[in-house]
Scaffold this active site. Sequence first.
Site, PDB file in Angstrom:
ATOM      1  N   GLU A 131      10.610  48.986   4.590  1.00 47.97           N
ATOM      2  CA  GLU A 131      10.970  48.022   5.646  1.00 47.97           C
ATOM      3  C   GLU A 131      10.048  46.802   5.615  1.00 47.97           C
ATOM      4  O   GLU A 131       8.962  46.855   5.036  1.00 47.97           O
ATOM      5  CB  GLU A 131      10.959  48.681   7.028  1.00 47.97           C
ATOM      6  CG  GLU A 131       9.855  49.679   7.252  1.00 47.97           C
ATOM      7  CD  GLU A 131       9.923  50.349   8.630  1.00 47.97           C
ATOM      8  OE1 GLU A 131       8.995  50.137   9.421  1.00 47.97           O
ATOM      9  OE2 GLU A 131      10.912  51.082   8.891  1.00 47.97           O
ATOM     10  N   LYS A 133       7.293  44.010   6.592  1.00 47.93           N
ATOM     11  CA  LYS A 133       6.029  44.071   7.334  1.00 47.93           C
ATOM     12  C   LYS A 133       5.827  42.736   8.046  1.00 47.93           C
ATOM     13  O   LYS A 133       5.707  41.695   7.418  1.00 47.93           O
ATOM     14  CB  LYS A 133       4.877  44.327   6.377  1.00 47.93           C
ATOM     15  CG  LYS A 133       3.537  44.413   7.074  1.00 47.93           C
ATOM     16  CD  LYS A 133       2.451  44.847   6.110  1.00 47.93           C
ATOM     17  CE  LYS A 133       1.131  45.097   6.807  1.00 47.93           C
ATOM     18  NZ  LYS A 133       0.697  44.042   7.697  1.00 47.93           N
ATOM     19  N   ASP A 135       3.560  40.447  10.447  1.00 46.08           N
ATOM     20  CA  ASP A 135       2.168  40.355  10.882  1.00 46.08           C
ATOM     21  C   ASP A 135       2.140  39.917  12.343  1.00 46.08           C
ATOM     22  O   ASP A 135       2.179  38.739  12.652  1.00 46.08           O
ATOM     23  CB  ASP A 135       1.437  39.350   9.990  1.00 46.08           C
ATOM     24  CG  ASP A 135      -0.067  39.520  10.100  1.00 46.08           C
ATOM     25  OD1 ASP A 135      -0.498  40.519  10.706  1.00 46.08           O
ATOM     26  OD2 ASP A 135      -0.785  38.662   9.589  1.00 46.08           O
ATOM     27  N   TYR A 242       8.244  50.983  14.823  1.00 49.26           N
ATOM     28  CA  TYR A 242       8.118  51.497  13.466  1.00 49.26           C
ATOM     29  C   TYR A 242       7.553  52.910  13.367  1.00 49.26           C
ATOM     30  O   TYR A 242       7.511  53.481  12.298  1.00 49.26           O
ATOM     31  CB  TYR A 242       7.338  50.542  12.563  1.00 49.26           C
ATOM     32  CG  TYR A 242       5.923  50.207  13.011  1.00 49.26           C
ATOM     33  CD1 TYR A 242       4.971  51.195  13.169  1.00 49.26           C
ATOM     34  CD2 TYR A 242       5.556  48.889  13.234  1.00 49.26           C
ATOM     35  CE1 TYR A 242       3.681  50.889  13.558  1.00 49.26           C
ATOM     36  CE2 TYR A 242       4.262  48.564  13.615  1.00 49.26           C
ATOM     37  CZ  TYR A 242       3.331  49.579  13.782  1.00 49.26           C
ATOM     38  OH  TYR A 242       2.060  49.275  14.164  1.00 49.26           O
ATOM     39  N   LYS A 330       1.901  43.878  -0.232  1.00 47.71           N
ATOM     40  CA  LYS A 330       1.802  42.510   0.291  1.00 47.71           C
ATOM     41  C   LYS A 330       2.387  41.479  -0.669  1.00 47.71           C
ATOM     42  O   LYS A 330       2.321  41.647  -1.882  1.00 47.71           O
ATOM     43  CB  LYS A 330       0.316  42.164   0.535  1.00 47.71           C
ATOM     44  CG  LYS A 330      -0.412  43.103   1.473  1.00 47.71           C
ATOM     45  CD  LYS A 330       0.026  42.967   2.903  1.00 47.71           C
ATOM     46  CE  LYS A 330      -0.614  41.790   3.582  1.00 47.71           C
ATOM     47  NZ  LYS A 330      -1.930  42.039   4.134  1.00 47.71           N
ATOM     48  N   CYS A 424     -21.018   7.056   9.675  1.00 46.82           N
ATOM     49  CA  CYS A 424     -19.849   7.507  10.430  1.00 46.82           C
ATOM     50  C   CYS A 424     -18.711   6.497  10.262  1.00 46.82           C
ATOM     51  O   CYS A 424     -18.912   5.306  10.496  1.00 46.82           O
ATOM     52  CB  CYS A 424     -20.208   7.641  11.910  1.00 46.82           C
ATOM     53  SG  CYS A 424     -18.779   7.957  12.951  1.00 46.82           S
ATOM     54  N   CYS A 427     -18.025   4.641  13.850  1.00 47.51           N
ATOM     55  CA  CYS A 427     -18.934   3.731  14.544  1.00 47.51           C
ATOM     56  C   CYS A 427     -19.981   3.119  13.632  1.00 47.51           C
ATOM     57  O   CYS A 427     -20.766   2.278  14.051  1.00 47.51           O
ATOM     58  CB  CYS A 427     -19.619   4.444  15.710  1.00 47.51           C
ATOM     59  SG  CYS A 427     -20.847   5.640  15.169  1.00 47.51           S
ATOM     60  N   CYS A 442     -22.669  12.468  12.694  1.00 47.10           N
ATOM     61  CA  CYS A 442     -22.876  11.075  13.056  1.00 47.10           C
ATOM     62  C   CYS A 442     -23.999  11.035  14.094  1.00 47.10           C
ATOM     63  O   CYS A 442     -24.044  11.859  15.009  1.00 47.10           O
ATOM     64  CB  CYS A 442     -21.574  10.543  13.651  1.00 47.10           C
ATOM     65  SG  CYS A 442     -21.787   9.096  14.685  1.00 47.10           S
ATOM     66  N   CYS A 448     -20.483   6.052  19.621  1.00 48.54           N
ATOM     67  CA  CYS A 448     -19.420   6.410  18.676  1.00 48.54           C
ATOM     68  C   CYS A 448     -18.125   6.683  19.439  1.00 48.54           C
ATOM     69  O   CYS A 448     -18.052   7.622  20.237  1.00 48.54           O
ATOM     70  CB  CYS A 448     -19.830   7.644  17.883  1.00 48.54           C
ATOM     71  SG  CYS A 448     -18.541   8.200  16.765  1.00 48.54           S
TER      72      CYS A 448
HETATM   73  S1  IVH Z   1       3.691  51.612   9.927  1.00 47.56           S
HETATM   74  C1  IVH Z   1       0.356  54.948  10.350  1.00 47.56           C
HETATM   75  N1  IVH Z   1       5.454  49.722   9.579  1.00 47.56           N
HETATM   76  O1  IVH Z   1       0.763  46.444   9.790  1.00 47.56           O
HETATM   77  C2  IVH Z   1       0.966  53.668   9.926  1.00 47.56           C
HETATM   78  N2  IVH Z   1       3.271  49.081  10.233  1.00 47.56           N
HETATM   79  O2  IVH Z   1      -1.510  46.370   8.069  1.00 47.56           O
HETATM   80  C3  IVH Z   1       1.634  52.917  10.997  1.00 47.56           C
HETATM   81  N3  IVH Z   1       2.989  46.669  10.546  1.00 47.56           N
HETATM   82  O3  IVH Z   1      -1.165  48.612  11.739  1.00 47.56           O
HETATM   83  C4  IVH Z   1       2.083  51.582  10.573  1.00 47.56           C
HETATM   84  N4  IVH Z   1       5.027  46.092  10.048  1.00 47.56           N
HETATM   85  O4  IVH Z   1       0.458  46.963  12.925  1.00 47.56           O
HETATM   86  C5  IVH Z   1       4.177  50.007   9.898  1.00 47.56           C
HETATM   87  N5  IVH Z   1       7.126  48.163   9.249  1.00 47.56           N
HETATM   88  C6  IVH Z   1       5.874  48.445   9.576  1.00 47.56           C
HETATM   89  C7  IVH Z   1       4.951  47.436   9.935  1.00 47.56           C
HETATM   90  C8  IVH Z   1       3.646  47.804  10.246  1.00 47.56           C
HETATM   91  C9  IVH Z   1       3.850  45.652  10.422  1.00 47.56           C
HETATM   92  C10 IVH Z   1       1.566  46.495  10.928  1.00 47.56           C
HETATM   93  C11 IVH Z   1       1.013  47.584  11.787  1.00 47.56           C
HETATM   94  C12 IVH Z   1      -0.100  48.174  10.971  1.00 47.56           C
HETATM   95  C13 IVH Z   1      -0.466  47.033  10.091  1.00 47.56           C
HETATM   96  C14 IVH Z   1      -1.195  47.473   8.841  1.00 47.56           C
END
Ligand code: IVH
Length: 697
Positions: A131, A133, A135, A242, A330, A424, A427, A442, A448
Amino acid sequence: MSRKKTSAAADPAGLTPIEAAAEMAHLAKQIAHHDRLYHQKDAPEISDAAYDALRNRYRALHEQFPHLAPKDDPEKRVGAAPAAGFSKVAHAVPMLSLNNAFSDEDIEDFTARIRRFLNLPDDEALAFMAEPKIDGLSASLRYEGGKLVQAATRGDGTTGENITANVRTIKNAPHTLHKPHPDVVEIRGEIFLNRDDFMKLNKAREKEDEALFANPRNAAAGSVRQLDSSISASRPLRFFAYALGEYSGKPFKTQEDIRAQVKHWGFTVNEPSRLCATTKDLLGYYHELESKRHALPFDIDGVVYKLNRLDWQERLGFISRAPRWAIAHKFAAEQAETRLNKIIIQVGRTGALTPVAELEPVTVGGVVVSRATLHNQDEIERKDIREGDIVRLQRAGDVIPQVISVDLKQRPKNSKPFKFPTHCPECGSIAVREEGMAVWRCTGGLICPAQAVERLRHFTSRLAFNIEGLGDERIMELWKDKIIHSPADIFRLHRHRKALEERERLGEKSVTKLLDAIEARRTISLDRFIYALGIRQVGEATAKLLARHYRTLANWRQAMMAARKEDSEAWHDLDNIEQVGPLLARDIVAFFEEKHNRDVLDDLAKELTVGDFESRATGSTQISGKTIVFTGTLAKMGRSEAKAKAESLGANVSGSVSSKTDYVVVGEDAGSKAKKAKELGVKILNEDEWLKLAGDQ
Ligand code: IVH
């Protein structure tokens, strides 16, 4: 998310121990400050690279001078504890993190490791749920009897912050689960913002003259960590589920089943997901998603693979803080090439000169970029960045991109190394670079315009005087027209009502609104006032400490004037305030040494009422307003706890005994302070007497 670590370290050779100790203390403070901004306020002020540079320098010094480490040693601290202000939640099941993989080989290794661990034959199928990820900010939502009863951030994995009120404002986080549901279930997932919503939010903030969020993660985290849940409610936060935490229902067999059930309860799960039977399938999914990531409504920084069978997950377990059965694959940071047209120098409030690259606009990771920070002179020299160069940019989820390298093959023939200005640009004053520092400053101070405008901006900013309607551009215009030159001029703006109304874009109504906003701030608390002065290194927290310690503006000012004398009682009193060290104390005193700063204070005094510091303690206690010194080892209450207790009761805790001290609390092995107290006739308490006074016995 944690900050990336790099290992390059500057050479600390040649420093004397005294110099090293001073620099380490200074760096430790800066690191702690940036950790707080990053982990608690979600508003980093420096790039990851600049942060790494601080840490590397500290590490290099620490290796050579381990015995000189300050009390708050950054090498011993990970991230930052949960922010104050939210109550704490202990997680019933720890919230873990994921290990990262960056290459196809890493994934081959990952699946091979699992096979070995479970002792599976090569022909045994090993299915994974893959799935996206996102952030964002991880959270755990607890449901009892199908009702949302508590939501918490991950925090340090064991203890998080209680964010229930804020999570209730998230539209797709159900308050009630669809039936049938177990008695207890914790749904774990990520709180995030869609890219469009993030851009809109930042645009609105820009208009309001508020600091921009660096990336969607910071924006989501900053929105969730609002003590005022109406602010979270105004942000279009989303949640996807998740994983499960504590769960009292019938056990599941697979990750796929969990997803289906969670969806049925009413949650959003992140798509596109795919059940992959082989490593080849996983990599196919990864590369497919990498190519279409911009078509998704949210930013993703990779994909996550989770072993589908839960019995196998169980057997595999965890290693340190990450499961063996899952991994985050990643994406590489997004990069692009463009021409660097010009290097300009921006001048900040404290006179810091920051080089900024003006770029030929280019799209990096779905965002048009036309500027990048170059940090400082060393960074430009190290990378030999020149005007006219074709540079490679990188945007790793951040809106502010980094220049990572220069294409030397494409360098114009007549190109010259960039000469960092010695004056600077705003000024013309001479610029200086302090020893051991990366920054040029500066020296123009008040003459300034850039510094003046930046200082005024700071003065009116949200945590200071919080005057709406005095944004960047307006301050600049009014400064140029000599209407506002010093902070006190803001409070005399009403004298220019006519001139204001005649200005372009400012009608009668908005002038009234602005003047009203200013009038409303003629009375201000001491801590805001101190913060507003923009003294170097004095942020919100330090301003509060000073306000609490000195109580009134007059008292503070008098003490700071006295502290100008080295070794004076006032100097030691300042230096001894918890969390104020000699370097910070010096910056504060330096502010008072400048006559023009004292003039500004006098001028402001004519316009304002600065309230005395009011302690948080309700009603007055026996020790409110009293100055207490703790010395020696306390047996029943740690020293920090005793100090916190005293402060919460409205007392002023000091590190040194003087004639102004009301009580000295003496523990085991108390030394010179107890002696001094006796000499000065200050009341001495033993631990039990102190506890009684504090109402604990
Ligand atoms: S599973 C025990 N699934 O990424 C593992 N985490 O870098 C539970 N995250 O702490 C995490 N998308 O906050 C999982 N599809 C996804 C995610 C995900 C983002 C975050 C999560 C995790 C962090 C790790």
